[in-house]
Enzyme design. Structure first.
Site, PDB file in Angstrom:
ATOM      1  N   ARG A 178      20.427  17.347  13.023  1.00 52.60           N
ATOM      2  CA  ARG A 178      19.473  16.805  12.047  1.00 52.60           C
ATOM      3  C   ARG A 178      18.791  15.553  12.605  1.00 52.60           C
ATOM      4  NH1 ARG A 178      21.107  20.964  10.721  1.00 52.60           N
ATOM      5  NH2 ARG A 178      21.847  21.669   8.679  1.00 52.60           N
ATOM      6  N   SER A 256      19.696  18.999   0.577  1.00 54.76           N
ATOM      7  CA  SER A 256      20.973  18.326   0.806  1.00 54.76           C
ATOM      8  C   SER A 256      20.743  16.824   0.941  1.00 54.76           C
ATOM      9  CB  SER A 256      21.646  18.870   2.062  1.00 54.76           C
ATOM     10  OG  SER A 256      21.944  20.235   1.912  1.00 54.76           O
ATOM     11  N   GLU A 354      20.730  11.932   4.046  1.00 56.63           N
ATOM     12  CA  GLU A 354      19.913  12.784   4.913  1.00 56.63           C
ATOM     13  C   GLU A 354      18.416  12.551   4.740  1.00 56.63           C
ATOM     14  OE1 GLU A 354      19.529  17.536   5.750  1.00 56.63           O
ATOM     15  OE2 GLU A 354      21.503  16.620   5.812  1.00 56.63           O
TER      16      GLU A 354
END
Length: 371
Positions: A178, A256, A354
């Site tokens: 990520r 998320s 995130e």
């Protein structure tokens, strides 16, 4: 001042006091000083030339794509650049693979469906991820055992500080989990094109992750096949995501919210003694990636938080906005801190956010709101 320096075709795409509340999937209230819609690379060149001459207040620039992984302030004192270029081009093809170039404004999920239906495979596990293609490399999006970097060849990106174009290979993008050079140096690059190499072997699939194997196999058997195809995998993932994750159009969210934390093997073993059902995935160097959603659920926070920002009833990893277009970034920070503190108190594990946090001046990642 900047508008006056642009051609009519570019100037008509510049607006002031721009309402961005419907341009972020968390549906947070936000008004930006200026927003610029970019439909061609030439428009970006022209705007940046005008910006260099006319930006006397030295307003910062913020690149905003589909708004699916971002938390905006209620007042954004910055110039927002929105890359909306569209188009898909085949660069090269053979019996084994197809190289395509995709413009930044193409909807990501639509691209996945288009390529699979064309018989070009590799992106099917990334179906139903919200957002536009230009933002995909920033986060190195991933799902169900596949990451963007697995298929990506290169990007064409504009370096905002130097007003120069660059063609960056996958290695140049410095991808991680990520993560990418674009994420680590925010508001430095604007991606206009992304190229991929996709394979044509319908027997080559990644369907061993979680429920994907079972659902994809069911689709294959319905068609009288022994093994699932990439189309079966894509359909399975769409079904699973729709079952577990809320549609941002119906219940605002940014996917998320917390990353799955990575802890040491010793700590994981100690936690497993107290919580036998804890979910973890072994990584190299005696590390374990723990399911953040499991931690939140075990802390009794599934469906909890601080109004109007609550975790989703079916997926604790997702924070949802129950006051769309009115709730603010401050309210997200409050709920985030409450959840993170609860997890740390119970498990001694620190959660990392995130989605990208945007400060009022357009800069990224205020330490005051880091988890």
């Amino acid at each position: 001042m900047i508008t006056a320096l642009c051609s009519d075709s570019t100037a008509q795409n510049i607006s002031t006091d721009a309402d961005l509340s419907q341009l972020n999937t968390m549906a947070l209230a936000c008004v930006a000083d200026t927003a610029v819609l970019l439909h061609t690379e030439t428009q970006l060149d022209e705007f940046m030339a005008s910006y260099a001459i006319g930006n006397q207040a030295a307003q910062s620039l913020l690149v905003l794509s589909g708004g699916s992984n971002v938390l905006l302030p209620d007042r954004l004192k910055a110039i927002v650049l929105r890359p909306l270029m569209t188009g898909i081009t085949v660069l090269h093809s053979s019996a084994e693979y197809v190289d395509i170039e995709v413009m930044a404004g193409e909807n990501w999920h639509d691209l996945v469906v288009y390529t699979v239906n064309k018989g070009w495979y590799g992106l099917e596990n990334l179906a139903l991820i919200p957002g536009l293609t230009g933002a995909a490399p920033v986060q190195n999006i991933g799902a169900y055992g596949v990451q963007l970097e697995d298929c990506m060849l290169s990007v064409r990106a504009y370096h905002l500080p130097t007003h120069t174009w660059h063609d960056l290979s996958a290695a140049d993008c410095q991808f991680g989990y990520r993560d990418s050079i674009f994420k680590r140096t925010p508001n430095t690059w604007l991606i206009s094109r992304v190229s991929f190499r996709l394979h044509t072997d319908a027997t080559k699939v990644s369907a061993s992750y979680g429920d994907v194997k079972t659902v994809a196999q069911d689709y294959a058997q319905q068609q009288g096949r022994l093994h699932p195809s990439p189309l079966d995998v894509m359909k399975a993932i769409i079904d699973i995501r729709q079952l577990k994750l809320p549609d941002p159009k119906q219940l605002p969210n940014c996917g998320s919210f917390f990353q799955n934390p990575v802890i040491g093997q010793a700590q994981f073993t100690e936690l497993k003694a107290s919580y036998p059902t804890i979910i973890g995935y072994l990584l190299p160097d005696n590390k374990v990636k723990v399911a953040a959603g499991w931690l939140i659920e075990q802390a009794g926070l599934k469906g909890g938080g601080i109004e109007p920002i609550l975790t989703h009833q079916k997926q604790a990893l997702v924070l949802t906005n129950h006051r769309p277009y009115l709730a603010t970034q401050t309210e997200v920070a409050r709920a985030q801190a409450y959840i993170a503190d609860s997890i740390y108190q119970k498990f001694a594990i620190t959660l990392a956010r995130e989605p990208v946090w945007v400060d009022a001046d357009g800069s990224i990642g205020s330490s005051d709101h880091e988890v």
